[in-house]
Design a protein around this motif. Sequence first.
Motif, PDB file in Angstrom:
ATOM      1  N   GLY A 215     111.941 -51.626   7.703  1.00 50.84           N
ATOM      2  CA  GLY A 215     111.628 -50.824   6.535  1.00 50.84           C
ATOM      3  C   GLY A 215     110.249 -51.097   5.965  1.00 50.84           C
ATOM      4  N   GLU A 216     109.684 -50.078   5.326  1.00 48.13           N
ATOM      5  CA  GLU A 216     108.426 -50.206   4.595  1.00 48.13           C
ATOM      6  C   GLU A 216     108.628 -49.591   3.222  1.00 48.13           C
ATOM      7  N   THR A 218     106.272 -48.535   0.926  1.00 47.06           N
ATOM      8  CA  THR A 218     105.400 -47.366   0.733  1.00 47.06           C
ATOM      9  C   THR A 218     104.630 -47.094   2.017  1.00 47.06           C
ATOM     10  N   ASP A 219     104.123 -45.864   2.125  1.00 46.16           N
ATOM     11  CA  ASP A 219     103.247 -45.543   3.247  1.00 46.16           C
ATOM     12  C   ASP A 219     101.794 -45.704   2.819  1.00 46.16           C
ATOM     13  N   ASN A 223     103.250 -43.252  -0.967  1.00 43.83           N
ATOM     14  CA  ASN A 223     104.544 -42.607  -1.156  1.00 43.83           C
ATOM     15  C   ASN A 223     105.676 -43.603  -0.931  1.00 43.83           C
ATOM     16  N   LEU A 224     106.716 -43.506  -1.740  1.00 39.72           N
ATOM     17  CA  LEU A 224     107.864 -44.387  -1.590  1.00 39.72           C
ATOM     18  C   LEU A 224     108.632 -44.027  -0.326  1.00 39.72           C
ATOM     19  N   THR A 225     108.933 -45.015   0.506  1.00 43.27           N
ATOM     20  CA  THR A 225     109.559 -44.737   1.806  1.00 43.27           C
ATOM     21  C   THR A 225     110.800 -45.594   2.055  1.00 43.27           C
ATOM     22  N   ASP A 227     113.881 -44.742   1.487  1.00 44.74           N
ATOM     23  CA  ASP A 227     114.989 -43.902   1.956  1.00 44.74           C
ATOM     24  C   ASP A 227     114.720 -43.499   3.405  1.00 44.74           C
ATOM     25  N   SER A 228     115.000 -44.437   4.297  1.00 49.49           N
ATOM     26  CA  SER A 228     114.707 -44.262   5.719  1.00 49.49           C
ATOM     27  C   SER A 228     115.865 -44.805   6.531  1.00 49.49           C
ATOM     28  N   THR A 401     118.808 -42.775  -1.975  1.00 47.82           N
ATOM     29  CA  THR A 401     118.491 -41.412  -2.409  1.00 47.82           C
ATOM     30  C   THR A 401     118.234 -41.360  -3.909  1.00 47.82           C
ATOM     31  N   THR A 404     114.963 -43.195  -4.934  1.00 41.42           N
ATOM     32  CA  THR A 404     113.776 -42.429  -4.560  1.00 41.42           C
ATOM     33  C   THR A 404     113.597 -41.216  -5.470  1.00 41.42           C
ATOM     34  N   ASN A 408     110.301 -40.553  -7.841  1.00 43.75           N
ATOM     35  CA  ASN A 408     109.447 -39.369  -7.654  1.00 43.75           C
ATOM     36  C   ASN A 408     109.464 -38.441  -8.856  1.00 43.75           C
TER      37      ASN A 408
END
Length: 412
Positions: A215-216, A218-219, A223-225, A227-228, A401, A404, A408
């Motif tokens: 997992g990360e 943010t990119d 952006n919040l990441t 939820d992967s 979910t 995130t 946002n």
Amino acid sequence: MKKAGKVLAVCLSATMVMGMSIPAAADSKEELTFWFPPFAGGEGQVSDQTFWEEMFVPFEEENNCEVTVGIVPWEGYEEKYLSGAASPDGPDVGYMYTEMMYEYIAEMNALTDIDGYFTEEEKDNYLYYNLGNVLGGQYALPVIVGNPSILVANMDILNAAGIDAVPTTWDELLAACEAVKNSNPDVYPFLQEWGNSSYGCLGFNYWPYFWSAGGEITDEEGNLTIDSEAGLKATEFIYSLMESGYMPETATSVNSCGDVFRDGRAAMIMVPSGYPLQYTEINWDFSAVLQGPEAAMTYVAQDSLVLFESCENKELAVKLMKYVTSAEVMGEFYSQIIEQMPITKDSTFTGDERYNSLYSDYGDNFLTLPVFKGSATLYDTLLKNLQSMMLGDLTPQEVLTQTTEYYNNSIR
């Protein structure tokens, strides 16, 4: 922040007025306020308040000043700082973890760039000076860099269950938990602090599993990441520990798993590396990282001293920061309060031999949290949603979910 409040309008060692010698005012000391969190925890230890007050005596005598020490509890830590930043009784020098800094730098302009107060020789002596460069300025002086989250095991309990070594992978952790569950039903195989109200506990409750799943947070664009697919793997894994009976439902009310471990009621915990050294009555060993589906990563702290813009005597305050981070003072802090790795070149590691290779062998496996807008609020929201999951009110997917969506829609 109330500097020179006691200083007379004219304060000289001896002032000649109308042929008379007026002695200097006795009550002419500069005042500084220093805020730090609590780290003392072992029985018989000196308190944090007493430690710092005693440490500051030589500094106060040398600089004719008074340093007021405030020990700020971890619970409500950020709220205390927010109110303090707007108060005349707030700190001149404080302790901040990096994820707190965005708002103070980018939105409040409350912190001072301290780079100009340090010589090149002084900068070179700090092992992690450059880590204090945040959002384009030297707004921080790293004071604790290290204390990685590690898996700690009571070896007497593990050995009795037929396990000879501390787990180093997720699968080994599950196998060890199953063995302890079967051999000693009165002991918790694994324990986490899901009753902890500070999102700092995510450093040992969540992020090591999240990063090890790939997992990360943010990119590259910020952006919040979370939820992967990787985030879901990690969140489901943690929830499965309770579902499988390896972690008790009462974990949702546990604020210090170290206390339970010290009492011999938990076989394994993940905590910052400084804390097991207080468990002198337990035969413990550790694993630096747990290999997950994609990696073997863990959280490492990067906490710093900061100087507030409202401080009236910044030169004296920076001098205090240098004093606190000196080899002499930090050496006493490591020996009396909590063991950490040295932060300056003129310091030496004199700690537990079990940690001799911790940083040299696993430095590439340590990660710190990114700094981005609303990061502190995001982490707090994530913690609350994870706690709801552990209570059975949210699913792992709903945690990611909803966190995130909140970030946002309400923060970014």
